[in-house]
Design an enzyme around this catalytic site. Structure first.
Site, mmCIF file in Angstrom:
data_model
loop_
_atom_site.group_PDB
_atom_site.id
_atom_site.type_symbol
_atom_site.label_atom_id
_atom_site.label_comp_id
_atom_site.label_asym_id
_atom_site.label_seq_id
_atom_site.Cartn_x
_atom_site.Cartn_y
_atom_site.Cartn_z
ATOM 1 N NE ARG A 1 -5.305 0.046 11.852
ATOM 2 C CZ ARG A 1 -4.365 -0.078 10.909
ATOM 3 N NH1 ARG A 1 -3.679 0.982 10.517
ATOM 4 N NH2 ARG A 1 -4.101 -1.242 10.350
ATOM 5 C CE LYS B 1 -0.336 0.243 4.988
ATOM 6 N NZ LYS B 1 -0.960 -0.371 6.165
HETATM 7 C C1 LIG Z 1 0.091 -1.075 6.709
HETATM 8 C C2 LIG Z 1 -0.111 -2.311 7.452
HETATM 9 C C3 LIG Z 1 0.982 -3.135 7.742
HETATM 10 C C4 LIG Z 1 2.399 -2.795 7.351
HETATM 11 O O1 LIG Z 1 2.949 -1.898 8.266
HETATM 12 P P1 LIG Z 1 4.479 -1.397 8.150
HETATM 13 O O2 LIG Z 1 4.691 -0.661 9.390
HETATM 14 O O3 LIG Z 1 4.536 -0.546 6.921
HETATM 15 O O4 LIG Z 1 5.333 -2.600 8.019
HETATM 16 C C5 LIG Z 1 0.737 -4.319 8.423
HETATM 17 N N1 LIG Z 1 -0.507 -4.661 8.807
HETATM 18 C C6 LIG Z 1 -1.581 -3.887 8.550
HETATM 19 C C7 LIG Z 1 -2.923 -4.326 9.023
HETATM 20 C C8 LIG Z 1 -1.419 -2.684 7.871
HETATM 21 O O5 LIG Z 1 -2.493 -1.937 7.616
#
Ligand SMILES: *Cc1c(COP(=O)(O)O)cnc(C)c1O
Length: 357
Positions: free
Chosen positions: A131, A36
């Site tokens: 969250r 993403k």
């Molecule tokens: C964005 C996201 C990640 C990745 O997080 P990073 O800190 O970029 O490694 C992992 N799990 C979820 C649910 C996310 O939304």
């Protein structure tokens, strides 16, 4: 078009992917590469895959759909808990999704059964970051109910840390996730093969050897792309930090006062700006603005440059202390925060240049 562009060094991304894969393999952890942060640009996805990580995850169903349309048949996980109105598209494009609502899982179940598919769900458990996720007892209860649903299979449990509440993953809170997985196995007889222990901020526990046993998956974005761990305020020394560089073209250089002249109102975004008076300074304007990236999220590689601020399309720099003699048309280079990488990759106005060297 070129002008200001985002340069992506694919070889460095491949190297980061290979390092992460190697360390996680050694500890029996599966890695999902999170796409993403770079809008799932296919060349970058391929560079990650070249490094040996071949499972992908994204929070945007549209990114997953676009990758499918580019021919990627890899396993893909939808990270953002699905919108119930998009249940059919979710099971169509994603192999797995992270979930915290029974109603959504029921909708996924109906959509998957109708399409003759088996969609795998990871139940998210709340461990303090506040969250998404169910409290542990609710997770156990919901698992028992969701196990009965056709078309879906409960493939695991997961948690999210360091995203909203800034809570760090630790051996202690991740051990709770393991306990929840064990409790679900005992209560339901389900296998729960996946125990997904977070993102980049959990990588340190793997590297340190403090990851509790039983956690067997990480979902890595930031570390893989930028080699940093923002939640801990750390650089990850065994990864590359320079895969992404913004090269912004200078459109004006002038000596002007540091403090605006005249009666003060609000700036273009409705804020009342404050300025220090440093006398006359040498100022450069580069052709990138808040529509593309927030000025506080980019760091000039030239230590003699300071970012003063920006409006929608112009970013203003103090270049007085630089040892370089910049001219209009030159480009100034910047390192990016995760947020900067995200918005620049998403912006349709910024050209992307893929380096393979
Ligand atoms: C964005 C996201 C990640 C990745 O997080 P990073 O800190 O970029 O490694 C992992 N799990 C979820 C649910 C996310 O939304």
């Amino acid at each position: 078009m070129e002008g200001t562009y985002l340069e992506v060094n694919l070889r460095k991304i491949t190297e980061n992917s290979a390092r992460i894969r190697e360390i996680c393999d050694r500890h029996g952890m599966q890695v999902l590469a999170v796409t993403k942060g770079f809008a799932a640009i296919p060349e970058i996805v391929r560079a990650i895959s070249d490094g040996g990580i071949d499972r992908f995850a994204d929070s945007r169903l549209m990114n997953i759909k676009a990758l499918r349309e580019h021919g990627f048949a890899n396993e893909m996980t939808l990270l953002r808990i699905p919108m119930i109105s998009l249940a059919a598209q979710t099971v169509n494009y994603a192999d797995l999704s992270l979930n915290s609502e029974y109603a959504v899982m029921k909708a996924l179940s109906e959509a998957a059964a109708a399409a003759g598919k088996l969609h795998r769900v990871i139940l998210m458990v709340e461990l303090g970051d506040l969250r998404e996720g169910m409290l542990p007892l609710e997770a156990i209860r919901t698992c028992r109910k969701a196990a009965e649903l056709p078309g879906i299979r409960i493939a695991g449990v997961g948690t999210n840390m360091g995203c909203y509440g800034g809570i760090l993953p630790t051996r202690k809170n991740l051990s709770v996730l393991r306990l929840v997985a064990d409790a679900i196995r005992q209560e339901t007889g389900l296998e729960i093969p996946i125990v997904s222990g977070g993102g980049t901020s959990s990588l340190k526990l793997v590297y340190d050897g403090t990851m509790p046993p039983g956690i067997n998956q990480l979902r890595i974005g930031e570390g893989l792309l930028l080699g940093t761990d923002t939640t801990r305020g750390d650089v990850i020394p065994w990864l590359k930090q320079d895969a992404f560089t913004l090269r912004a073209e200078i459109v004006e250089i002038k000596n002007k006062p540091s403090k605006p002249i005249g009666e003060s109102g609000r700036d273009a975004f409705g804020n009342i700006p404050v300025f220090e008076d440093e006398g006359i300074i040498r100022r450069a304007i580069v052709a990138v603005g808040k529509q593309d990236v927030q000025p506080s999220e980019i760091i000039p590689l030239d230590p003699g440059i300071r970012v003063l601020g920006a409006s929608s399309d112009h970013t203003i720099l103090n270049i007085s202390n630089s040892e370089n003699h910049y001219r209009v048309g030159d480009r100034i280079s910047f390192r990016l925060s995760y947020a900067a990488m995200l918005t620049l990759c998403t912006s349709g106005y910024i050209s992307k240049k893929m380096l393979r060297a």
